[in-house]
Scaffold this motif. Sequence first.
Motif, mmCIF file in Angstrom:
data_model
loop_
_atom_site.group_PDB
_atom_site.id
_atom_site.type_symbol
_atom_site.label_atom_id
_atom_site.label_comp_id
_atom_site.label_asym_id
_atom_site.label_seq_id
_atom_site.Cartn_x
_atom_site.Cartn_y
_atom_site.Cartn_z
ATOM 1 N N ARG A 186 -34.408 -22.117 14.246
ATOM 2 C CA ARG A 186 -35.386 -23.059 13.279
ATOM 3 C C ARG A 186 -35.512 -22.187 12.070
ATOM 4 O O ARG A 186 -35.721 -23.489 11.211
ATOM 5 C CB ARG A 186 -36.718 -22.747 13.700
ATOM 6 N N GLN A 187 -35.166 -21.189 11.237
ATOM 7 C CA GLN A 187 -35.919 -20.760 10.485
ATOM 8 C C GLN A 187 -34.215 -21.233 9.555
ATOM 9 O O GLN A 187 -34.219 -21.435 8.152
ATOM 10 C CB GLN A 187 -35.454 -19.274 10.009
ATOM 11 N N LEU A 188 -33.426 -20.941 10.308
ATOM 12 C CA LEU A 188 -32.178 -21.544 9.199
ATOM 13 C C LEU A 188 -31.994 -23.478 9.042
ATOM 14 O O LEU A 188 -31.908 -23.955 8.160
ATOM 15 C CB LEU A 188 -30.512 -21.375 10.282
ATOM 16 N N GLN A 189 -32.705 -23.749 10.422
ATOM 17 C CA GLN A 189 -32.639 -25.670 9.368
ATOM 18 C C GLN A 189 -33.714 -25.889 8.219
ATOM 19 O O GLN A 189 -33.438 -27.158 8.179
ATOM 20 C CB GLN A 189 -33.050 -25.976 10.791
ATOM 21 N N LEU A 198 -38.712 -13.078 3.998
ATOM 22 C CA LEU A 198 -37.311 -12.006 4.572
ATOM 23 C C LEU A 198 -38.323 -10.942 5.050
ATOM 24 O O LEU A 198 -37.812 -10.355 5.873
ATOM 25 C CB LEU A 198 -36.337 -11.719 3.369
ATOM 26 N N TRP A 199 -38.963 -10.173 4.284
ATOM 27 C CA TRP A 199 -39.742 -9.129 4.315
ATOM 28 C C TRP A 199 -40.901 -9.012 6.101
ATOM 29 O O TRP A 199 -41.125 -8.104 6.875
ATOM 30 C CB TRP A 199 -40.725 -8.448 3.609
ATOM 31 N N LEU A 200 -41.170 -9.952 6.586
ATOM 32 C CA LEU A 200 -41.436 -10.555 8.009
ATOM 33 C C LEU A 200 -40.657 -10.717 9.119
ATOM 34 O O LEU A 200 -40.763 -10.405 10.041
ATOM 35 C CB LEU A 200 -42.685 -11.423 8.007
ATOM 36 N N THR A 201 -39.212 -11.172 8.673
ATOM 37 C CA THR A 201 -38.526 -12.369 9.685
ATOM 38 C C THR A 201 -37.528 -10.704 10.411
ATOM 39 O O THR A 201 -37.284 -10.905 11.715
ATOM 40 C CB THR A 201 -37.468 -13.106 9.130
ATOM 41 N N VAL A 202 -36.995 -10.281 8.929
ATOM 42 C CA VAL A 202 -35.757 -9.113 9.373
ATOM 43 C C VAL A 202 -36.305 -7.641 10.163
ATOM 44 O O VAL A 202 -35.865 -7.589 11.570
ATOM 45 C CB VAL A 202 -35.919 -8.033 8.446
ATOM 46 N N PRO A 203 -37.699 -7.628 10.210
ATOM 47 C CA PRO A 203 -38.116 -6.377 10.930
ATOM 48 C C PRO A 203 -38.702 -7.274 12.858
ATOM 49 O O PRO A 203 -38.385 -6.375 13.340
ATOM 50 C CB PRO A 203 -39.651 -5.894 10.560
ATOM 51 N N MET A 204 -39.094 -8.453 12.823
ATOM 52 C CA MET A 204 -39.601 -9.570 13.893
ATOM 53 C C MET A 204 -38.146 -8.724 14.248
ATOM 54 O O MET A 204 -38.149 -8.893 16.114
ATOM 55 C CB MET A 204 -39.565 -10.358 13.990
ATOM 56 N N TYR A 205 -36.802 -9.907 13.884
ATOM 57 C CA TYR A 205 -35.264 -9.492 14.866
ATOM 58 C C TYR A 205 -35.340 -8.359 14.996
ATOM 59 O O TYR A 205 -34.994 -8.343 15.836
ATOM 60 C CB TYR A 205 -34.323 -10.129 13.766
ATOM 61 N N ALA A 206 -35.548 -7.105 13.866
ATOM 62 C CA ALA A 206 -34.888 -6.425 14.071
ATOM 63 C C ALA A 206 -35.906 -5.493 15.950
ATOM 64 O O ALA A 206 -35.109 -4.844 16.761
ATOM 65 C CB ALA A 206 -34.650 -5.418 13.110
ATOM 66 N N VAL A 207 -37.163 -5.724 15.884
ATOM 67 C CA VAL A 207 -37.621 -5.322 17.068
ATOM 68 C C VAL A 207 -37.227 -6.051 18.278
ATOM 69 O O VAL A 207 -37.200 -5.616 19.556
ATOM 70 C CB VAL A 207 -39.512 -5.613 16.925
ATOM 71 N N LEU A 208 -36.693 -7.327 18.434
ATOM 72 C CA LEU A 208 -36.204 -8.190 19.162
ATOM 73 C C LEU A 208 -35.375 -7.830 19.662
ATOM 74 O O LEU A 208 -35.062 -7.673 21.163
ATOM 75 C CB LEU A 208 -36.500 -9.786 18.743
ATOM 76 N N ALA A 238 -34.834 -23.776 6.316
ATOM 77 C CA ALA A 238 -33.912 -23.246 5.155
ATOM 78 C C ALA A 238 -32.961 -23.738 4.825
ATOM 79 O O ALA A 238 -32.964 -24.572 3.230
ATOM 80 C CB ALA A 238 -33.123 -21.913 4.979
ATOM 81 N N ARG A 239 -32.121 -24.681 5.330
ATOM 82 C CA ARG A 239 -31.381 -25.688 4.978
ATOM 83 C C ARG A 239 -32.296 -26.976 4.535
ATOM 84 O O ARG A 239 -31.475 -27.607 3.682
ATOM 85 C CB ARG A 239 -30.498 -26.352 6.202
ATOM 86 N N ASP A 240 -33.344 -27.709 4.928
ATOM 87 C CA ASP A 240 -34.415 -28.712 5.085
ATOM 88 C C ASP A 240 -34.677 -28.373 3.265
ATOM 89 O O ASP A 240 -34.690 -29.393 2.803
ATOM 90 C CB ASP A 240 -35.382 -28.758 5.628
ATOM 91 N N LEU A 241 -35.119 -27.372 3.451
ATOM 92 C CA LEU A 241 -35.564 -26.709 1.872
ATOM 93 C C LEU A 241 -34.825 -26.917 0.658
ATOM 94 O O LEU A 241 -35.104 -27.148 -0.222
ATOM 95 C CB LEU A 241 -36.117 -25.154 1.718
ATOM 96 N N ARG A 242 -33.337 -26.841 0.906
ATOM 97 C CA ARG A 242 -32.230 -26.845 0.246
ATOM 98 C C ARG A 242 -32.249 -28.151 -0.541
ATOM 99 O O ARG A 242 -31.602 -28.621 -1.774
ATOM 100 C CB ARG A 242 -30.910 -26.187 0.114
ATOM 101 N N ARG A 243 -32.432 -28.738 0.433
ATOM 102 C CA ARG A 243 -31.983 -30.500 0.146
ATOM 103 C C ARG A 243 -33.161 -31.046 -1.053
ATOM 104 O O ARG A 243 -34.046 -30.621 -1.055
ATOM 105 C CB ARG A 243 -31.893 -31.382 1.714
#
Length: 76
Positions: free
Chosen positions: A66-69, A10-20, A71-76
């Motif tokens: 892709r990240q949501l998919q 999450l520490w890498l994903t959130v800043p990347m999304y903010a920049v985009l 995360a969903r697959d890892l929960r199964r």
Amino acid sequence: MSRARGLRSLWLTVPMYAVLVLVVVLDVRAAVFWGRVGGSLGTRVALAAGVIALLAALLLAFDVRRQLQLARDLRR
């Protein structure tokens, strides 16, 4: 040895999304500005800024999906 492609931290994903998101907002503003300037140069720059904003928005949307998919697959 390559690392398995998986869910980013999450520490890498959130800043990347903010920049985009910032890139998309600034490019849309640039496209509007240059579109109002007009002329041959203004139209070309507005079109280029619009294409960049569209590509950045698509990149963001596909990566979020892709990240949501993953995360969903890892929960199964």
